[in-house]
Design a protein around this motif. Structure first.
Motif, PDB file in Angstrom:
ATOM      1  N   ILE A  19      75.120   4.611  26.836  1.00 37.07           N
ATOM      2  CA  ILE A  19      74.323   3.859  27.303  1.00 37.07           C
ATOM      3  C   ILE A  19      73.169   4.392  26.987  1.00 37.07           C
ATOM      4  CG2 ILE A  19      73.018   2.599  29.352  1.00 37.07           C
ATOM      5  CD1 ILE A  19      75.868   2.840  30.598  1.00 37.07           C
ATOM      6  N   LEU A  20      72.771   5.763  26.870  1.00 39.33           N
ATOM      7  CA  LEU A  20      71.550   6.306  25.920  1.00 39.33           C
ATOM      8  C   LEU A  20      71.399   6.102  24.986  1.00 39.33           C
ATOM      9  CD1 LEU A  20      70.837   9.550  28.612  1.00 39.33           C
ATOM     10  CD2 LEU A  20      70.174   7.068  28.935  1.00 39.33           C
ATOM     11  N   HIS A  21      72.427   5.932  24.016  1.00 38.99           N
ATOM     12  CA  HIS A  21      72.246   5.710  22.824  1.00 38.99           C
ATOM     13  C   HIS A  21      72.003   3.875  22.577  1.00 38.99           C
ATOM     14  CE1 HIS A  21      73.265   9.103  20.869  1.00 38.99           C
ATOM     15  NE2 HIS A  21      73.887   9.699  21.172  1.00 38.99           N
ATOM     16  N   ASP A  22      72.876   3.338  22.748  1.00 39.04           N
ATOM     17  CA  ASP A  22      72.243   2.143  22.904  1.00 39.04           C
ATOM     18  C   ASP A  22      70.996   1.442  23.558  1.00 39.04           C
ATOM     19  OD1 ASP A  22      75.105   1.539  22.367  1.00 39.04           O
ATOM     20  OD2 ASP A  22      75.505   0.827  24.274  1.00 39.04           O
ATOM     21  N   MET A  23      70.598   2.484  24.396  1.00 39.25           N
ATOM     22  CA  MET A  23      68.944   2.019  24.459  1.00 39.25           C
ATOM     23  C   MET A  23      67.790   2.440  23.481  1.00 39.25           C
ATOM     24  SD  MET A  23      67.190   1.039  27.134  1.00 39.25           S
ATOM     25  CE  MET A  23      65.780   0.966  27.134  1.00 39.25           C
ATOM     26  N   HIS A  24      68.239   3.584  23.036  1.00 40.87           N
ATOM     27  CA  HIS A  24      67.393   3.800  22.068  1.00 40.87           C
ATOM     28  C   HIS A  24      67.197   3.516  20.753  1.00 40.87           C
ATOM     29  CE1 HIS A  24      67.498   5.462  18.124  1.00 40.87           C
ATOM     30  NE2 HIS A  24      65.956   6.127  18.011  1.00 40.87           N
ATOM     31  N   ALA A  25      69.126   2.659  20.503  1.00 40.25           N
ATOM     32  CA  ALA A  25      68.695   1.110  19.443  1.00 40.25           C
ATOM     33  C   ALA A  25      68.189  -0.079  20.202  1.00 40.25           C
ATOM     34  CB  ALA A  25      70.109   1.327  18.934  1.00 40.25           C
TER      35      ALA A  25
ATOM     36  N   LEU B 194      67.160  -1.954  29.973  1.00 39.44           N
ATOM     37  CA  LEU B 194      68.703  -0.363  30.461  1.00 39.44           C
ATOM     38  C   LEU B 194      70.054  -1.656  31.280  1.00 39.44           C
ATOM     39  CD1 LEU B 194      66.226   1.942  31.861  1.00 39.44           C
ATOM     40  CD2 LEU B 194      68.416   2.202  30.270  1.00 39.44           C
ATOM     41  N   LYS B 195      69.191  -2.791  31.574  1.00 39.90           N
ATOM     42  CA  LYS B 195      69.842  -4.022  32.053  1.00 39.90           C
ATOM     43  C   LYS B 195      70.879  -4.357  31.208  1.00 39.90           C
ATOM     44  CE  LYS B 195      70.829  -7.960  35.270  1.00 39.90           C
ATOM     45  NZ  LYS B 195      71.823  -7.198  36.375  1.00 39.90           N
ATOM     46  N   GLU B 196      70.083  -4.679  30.214  1.00 38.28           N
ATOM     47  CA  GLU B 196      71.027  -5.575  28.831  1.00 38.28           C
ATOM     48  C   GLU B 196      72.374  -4.366  28.179  1.00 38.28           C
ATOM     49  OE1 GLU B 196      68.806  -7.431  25.687  1.00 38.28           O
ATOM     50  OE2 GLU B 196      67.713  -8.392  27.258  1.00 38.28           O
ATOM     51  N   VAL B 197      71.658  -3.329  27.888  1.00 39.31           N
ATOM     52  CA  VAL B 197      72.489  -2.616  27.090  1.00 39.31           C
ATOM     53  C   VAL B 197      73.677  -1.720  28.450  1.00 39.31           C
ATOM     54  CG1 VAL B 197      70.693  -1.682  25.596  1.00 39.31           C
ATOM     55  CG2 VAL B 197      71.156  -0.065  27.720  1.00 39.31           C
ATOM     56  N   GLY B 198      73.873  -2.393  29.731  1.00 44.83           N
ATOM     57  CA  GLY B 198      74.955  -1.929  30.657  1.00 44.83           C
ATOM     58  C   GLY B 198      74.528  -1.063  31.661  1.00 44.83           C
ATOM     59  N   LEU B 199      73.052  -0.439  32.244  1.00 44.41           N
ATOM     60  CA  LEU B 199      73.485   0.409  32.958  1.00 44.41           C
ATOM     61  C   LEU B 199      73.169  -0.159  34.585  1.00 44.41           C
ATOM     62  CD1 LEU B 199      71.690   3.504  33.312  1.00 44.41           C
ATOM     63  CD2 LEU B 199      69.498   2.446  34.183  1.00 44.41           C
ATOM     64  N   PRO B 200      74.411   0.682  35.523  1.00 47.17           N
ATOM     65  CA  PRO B 200      74.947  -0.004  36.619  1.00 47.17           C
ATOM     66  C   PRO B 200      73.731  -1.079  37.155  1.00 47.17           C
ATOM     67  CG  PRO B 200      76.087   1.450  35.921  1.00 47.17           C
ATOM     68  CD  PRO B 200      75.224   1.319  34.956  1.00 47.17           C
TER      69      PRO B 200
END
Length: 489
Positions: A77-83, A198-204
């Motif tokens: 999730i953090l990698h996805d947020m970086h992107a 963060l919500k978009e990348v899947g953070l609960p």
């Protein structure tokens, strides 16, 4: 995605709570202004005590699910947020400039810097380790584990609305903590944008909440009184930090404090002056000087003082000032009218006491809260400018002859966050660097921040470190388990 779309998914700058966009419980709002014009750009919901208490409830409810999520999944999730932040860098940079005022080039650099915290701590998330060993006396073994500290609450400043948020959020999420963020009232929109991504990348839902408000004391007081909030991290002034530390001490809350700075910038007689000038511009003018690690006092050896002053003054006088979104702008407006008044007060005090204006850039006509890039010489030691964090584009130059005497002056400050040394001798630079009372030292370098390095200061510049391997430790508790193993000698 446009700026408004990335700032919030709802219609009116609402709070981000439990994965939803909500108005404040009592319906209050306040205006966010554009420093380049003074005009209100958006009304934002103003969280109050009820919202703050609900945020703790939400974070506590989400905690078990998040801290038991595998480290690999948290890392992904953090990698996805970086992107995601890099993909939306232009929109985020425009948003930062609109509410903060800094030049677009600085805002764009901030977005990439802010995104790097997610990448760095995505990699650290999977390296949280445990240890296992024998008791020297025999009969049992030691199991030492690192576990998430729990619910965390953050207060961040306006000068880096993206990076100051991500520098706290990323390690907390990597460690398995849930997060409540109160951004600065001047710059809440960027924090809301980060929450939306963060919500978009899947953070609960519930793992990260953002509560803009113009009544910070009421919101933070709820956190200190709730035993479920086990970590508090603040970036801001030393004066406010002292107040918050007293509250934290009363309730024995784990704290990290990144407070004020008053960085010396030292130019040795053997320094490459052109390089020193470039470094001085980086250390002084990034973000318009509204930076806690900005160079505030320039100690230049007498042998090179005239050359440095002339070249540095020319560079400062030529800085292009104007609205942050205007093409070619290098220096945008200050954050608000009070900030400009404070800077003028410090400069006027120094001039009254004998300082001279060696160089000064222009000030644009029209609206906005601008202060020109300014270089002062002959600044007396009793000038308030040398004792106070100026937080603006003002550079006082002082000369020295003796290294020991210079170090005494450079260390004569309540703060000890950053410092800078330019010298042609690595031996000399390291010697001076070792003797400076500062948590960070730039040797022949004006830009020192790096997500992979520990950021923090000594003395009254704060407690703890953010970034680097140390950054995730702030959100972990150490648990020791004694395992009975009777056959081990």
């Amino acid at each position: 995605m446009d700026v408004d779309g990335i700032a919030k998914a709802s219609g009116s700058g609402d709070l981000f709570l439990a994965g939803e966009w909500r108005a404040a419980a009592d319906g209050r709002t306040y205006g966010v202004t554009d420093p380049a014009t003074g005009a209100v750009i958006r009304e934002v919901s103003a969280a109050g005590p009820r919202d703050s208490a609900e945020a703790v409830d939400v974070a506590a409810e989400a905690l078990d699910g998040w801290r038991t999520t595998s480290r690999r999944r948290r890392s992904e999730i953090l990698h996805d947020m970086h992107a995601a932040m890099r993909d939306h860098a232009d929109a985020l940079a425009r948003l930062i400039t609109l509410e903060n005022g800094k030049a677009y080039r600085d805002a764009k650099a901030e977005v990439f810097y802010a995104a790097e915290f997610f990448r760095w701590f995505a990699e650290e998330a999977v390296r949280i380790g445990s240890s296992f060993g024998d008791a020297p006396a025999g009969g049992f073994r030691h199991l030492v584990r690192k576990q998430a500290v729990g619910v965390t609450a953050f207060v961040t400043p306006w000068n880096f609305p993206a990076a100051m948020a991500t520098r706290k959020i990323a390690p907390a999420l990597a460690a398995g903590c849930t997060v409540i963020l109160k951004p600065a009232p001047d710059t809440p929109l960027t924090a809301l944008a980060v929450a939306g991504l963060l919500k978009e990348v899947g953070l609960p839902d519930g793992v990260c909440s953002v509560l803009p408000t113009d009544r910070a004391a009421e919101v933070a007081d709820v956190w200190f009184r709730d035993d479920r909030v086990r970590k508090f991290s603040f970036t801001g002034s030393t004066a406010t930090g002292r107040i918050l530390l007293r509250q934290a001490a009363e309730h024995v809350v784990n704290v990290t404090m990144e407070l004020g700075g008053n960085a010396p910038f030292i130019v040795c007689p053997d320094a490459d002056i052109d390089s020193a000038v470039r470094g001085a511009m980086d250390a002084k003018m990034r973000g318009g000087g509204e930076v806690c690690i900005a160079a505030n006092r320039f100690y230049v050896h007498e042998d090179v003082a005239d050359e440095f002053t002339a070249k540095f003054g020319a560079a400062m006088a030529s800085v292009r000032i104007g609205p942050g979104l205007a093409e070619g702008t290098e220096l945008g407006p200050m954050i608000n009218e009070a900030a400009v008044a404070k800077i003028w007060g410090l400069v006027d005090d120094a001039i009254t006491k004998g300082a001279k204006v060696a160089a000064q850039g222009p000030t644009p006509d029209g609206p906005g809260w601008y202060f020109p890039a300014t270089v002062l010489t002959d600044v007396p030691e009793d000038a308030e400018l040398l004792r106070t964090e100026v937080f603006g584009p003002v550079a006082p130059i002082l000369t020295y002859r003796d290294e020991n005497e210079m170090l005494k002056r450079a260390n004569d400050a309540e703060h000890g966050l950053a410092s800078y040394v330019y010298s042609g001798s690595l031996e000399r630079a390291l010697r001076i660097g070792d003797r400076l009372d500062a948590g960070m030292v730039g040797l022949n370098r004006g830009l020192i921040s790096d997500p992979a390095a520990p950021f923090g200061g000594v003395k009254q510049s704060g407690l703890g470190r953010e970034g680097g391997r140390e950054g995730i430790d702030a959100f972990l508790e150490t648990k020791y388990i004694a395992v009975d193993w009777p056959n081990i000698p």
